[in-house]
Design an enzyme around this catalytic site. Structure first.
Site, mmCIF file in Angstrom:
data_model
loop_
_atom_site.group_PDB
_atom_site.id
_atom_site.type_symbol
_atom_site.label_atom_id
_atom_site.label_comp_id
_atom_site.label_asym_id
_atom_site.label_seq_id
_atom_site.Cartn_x
_atom_site.Cartn_y
_atom_site.Cartn_z
ATOM 1 N N TYR A 1 44.510 42.011 50.784
ATOM 2 C CA TYR A 1 44.225 42.997 49.748
ATOM 3 C C TYR A 1 44.761 44.383 50.158
ATOM 4 O O TYR A 1 44.732 44.748 51.331
ATOM 5 C CB TYR A 1 42.721 43.114 49.495
ATOM 6 C CG TYR A 1 42.099 41.984 48.720
ATOM 7 C CD1 TYR A 1 42.865 40.938 48.219
ATOM 8 C CD2 TYR A 1 40.736 41.953 48.484
ATOM 9 C CE1 TYR A 1 42.287 39.901 47.516
ATOM 10 C CE2 TYR A 1 40.144 40.919 47.776
ATOM 11 C CZ TYR A 1 40.919 39.894 47.296
ATOM 12 O OH TYR A 1 40.338 38.867 46.595
ATOM 13 N N SER B 1 37.453 38.682 38.520
ATOM 14 C CA SER B 1 38.052 39.083 37.237
ATOM 15 C C SER B 1 37.051 38.932 36.092
ATOM 16 O O SER B 1 37.353 38.318 35.062
ATOM 17 C CB SER B 1 39.318 38.275 36.933
ATOM 18 O OG SER B 1 40.071 38.868 35.903
ATOM 19 N N PRO B 2 35.845 39.483 36.232
ATOM 20 C CA PRO B 2 34.824 39.311 35.189
ATOM 21 C C PRO B 2 35.198 39.942 33.849
ATOM 22 O O PRO B 2 34.663 39.549 32.815
ATOM 23 C CB PRO B 2 33.591 39.978 35.789
ATOM 24 C CG PRO B 2 34.137 40.978 36.759
ATOM 25 C CD PRO B 2 35.361 40.330 37.332
ATOM 26 N N LEU B 3 36.133 40.907 33.884
ATOM 27 C CA LEU B 3 36.587 41.547 32.642
ATOM 28 C C LEU B 3 37.999 41.088 32.274
ATOM 29 O O LEU B 3 38.660 41.695 31.437
ATOM 30 C CB LEU B 3 36.549 43.076 32.782
ATOM 31 C CG LEU B 3 35.196 43.676 33.156
ATOM 32 C CD1 LEU B 3 35.289 45.197 33.224
ATOM 33 C CD2 LEU B 3 34.107 43.249 32.165
ATOM 34 N N GLY C 1 40.965 41.075 33.831
ATOM 35 C CA GLY C 1 42.029 42.048 34.021
ATOM 36 C C GLY C 1 41.912 43.273 33.144
ATOM 37 O O GLY C 1 42.915 43.934 32.852
ATOM 38 N N GLY C 2 40.697 43.570 32.714
ATOM 39 C CA GLY C 2 40.466 44.753 31.884
ATOM 40 C C GLY C 2 40.471 44.502 30.390
ATOM 41 O O GLY C 2 40.132 45.390 29.598
ATOM 42 N N LEU D 1 38.470 42.879 28.655
ATOM 43 C CA LEU D 1 37.111 42.918 28.125
ATOM 44 C C LEU D 1 36.414 44.252 28.406
ATOM 45 O O LEU D 1 35.197 44.357 28.270
ATOM 46 C CB LEU D 1 36.283 41.774 28.722
ATOM 47 C CG LEU D 1 36.740 40.368 28.329
ATOM 48 C CD1 LEU D 1 36.095 39.311 29.228
ATOM 49 C CD2 LEU D 1 36.417 40.077 26.865
#
Length: 315
Positions: free
Chosen positions: A53, A213-215, A217-218, A220
């Site tokens: 990362y 990635s809960p959104l 990649g943005g 949401l």
């Protein structure tokens, strides 16, 4: 902040986990240090990183270095559950530094991670991806030795299929090991395939699940601009989602995170805030309880696979 036991283990993690993938790349060191301060202040007790990362053209392991600097400067090693990962090449082992999980690579990459993180142990050590080219007879003794000498406390997986999880747990049982504590998997309203096999397999084998990635990649998030998106179906979905959130009086990212937190399989979503303020915004999802009507509407907008396998498709 709320806390939840991670799978069948006795370890409690905050319901939001701090992801550090962008530390050192799109997030400066100064911003990253501020974000980690805010995370601890908000009650987040789990920091997630990986050896690759924050990679830049000239340097490897930047995210781990920044996290290590924060730990060293603040003397807060005991305040966080620290996780990192191994699998990707790091440009340090020549011909042996290809993607994968050889015993040689794991041992050497782990030593480097400890140096960058300025610690002598890792709480949760992830296999970043499944590696089908090496036998478990080669891989497991390395992890077994690390656990025995206290270098790592728990072993975990990331991006494993449901049958991979079952395979690893069976191997661990043969060796009288605890096995995996957690699976880290891409899961969100727009990516619900894990509901077929990964989530039930993790639950059945006693693993917690952290959603990366809960959104999506943005897509949401409240700030995503989708008006010019070429995919009409996705554009319509996001329009319907935005309208639903408006009716609820909530922001899109708050609803998306609350939906994940509602799922009993999910221990925590991994958030990637770009500022300290975004941490406190994310924490609002803990207070939002979605009604059955709202959950049904979300299922209509973002249809899942129909449940768990094989019932979802066999009858």
């Amino acid at each position: 902040m709320e806390y939840k036991k991670l799978g069948r283990s006795g370890l409690y993690v905050s319901r939001l986990v701090l992801g550090t993938m962008n530390f050192g790349s799109s997030i400066s060191e100064k911003q990253a240090l501020e974000i980690m301060d805010a995370a601890v202040d908000a009650g987040i007790n789990c920091f997630d990183t990986a050896n690759n990362y924050g990679k830049t053209v000239k340097k490897e392991g930047v995210s781990e270095e920044i996290v290590g600097k924060w730990i060293s400067n603040h003397n807060k090693r005991d305040k966080v559950i620290l996780s990192t990962k191994v699998y990707e090449p790091m440009g340090t082992l020549g011909a042996n530094d290809k993607p994968g999980l050889s015993a040689y690579k794991i041992r050497n990459h782990f030593k480097d991670s400890l140096k960058r993180l300025q610690t002598d142990y890792i709480d949760i050590y992830y296999m970043h991806h499944i590696d089908k080219t090496y036998p478990w007879d080669e891989v497991f003794p390395v992890f077994q030795n690390m656990i025995a000498n206290g270098s790592i406390i728990y072993l975990a997986s990331s991006n494993f299929a449901g049958w991979n999880i079952a395979d690893v747990q069976a191997e661990a049982k043969k060796r009288n090991m605890f096995g995996l504590i957690c699976e880290q998997h891409k899961y969100n309203l727009m990516n619900r395939l894990p509901e077929l096999e990964v989530l039930p397999s993790a639950g059945n084998h006693g693993l917690g699940v952290m959603a990366w990635s809960p959104l999506n990649g943005g897509k949401l998030s409240r700030n995503y601009k989708f008006a010019d998106m070429d995919d009409l179906l996705i554009r319509n979905q996001l329009t319907d989602f935005k309208n639903l959130c408006y009716d609820l009086g909530e922001k899109e990212d708050t609803v998306a995170l609350a939906w994940l937190l509602h799922n009993p399989y999910i221990s925590a979503p991994i958030i990637g805030p770009r500022s300290a303020e975004q941490i406190y915004d994310a924490a609002k999802a803990l207070e939002l309880k979605l009604s059955e009507d709202t959950l049904s509407r979300l299922n209509e907008i973002f249809p899942g696979p129909g449940g768990e396998a094989p019932e979802a498709y066999a009858w």
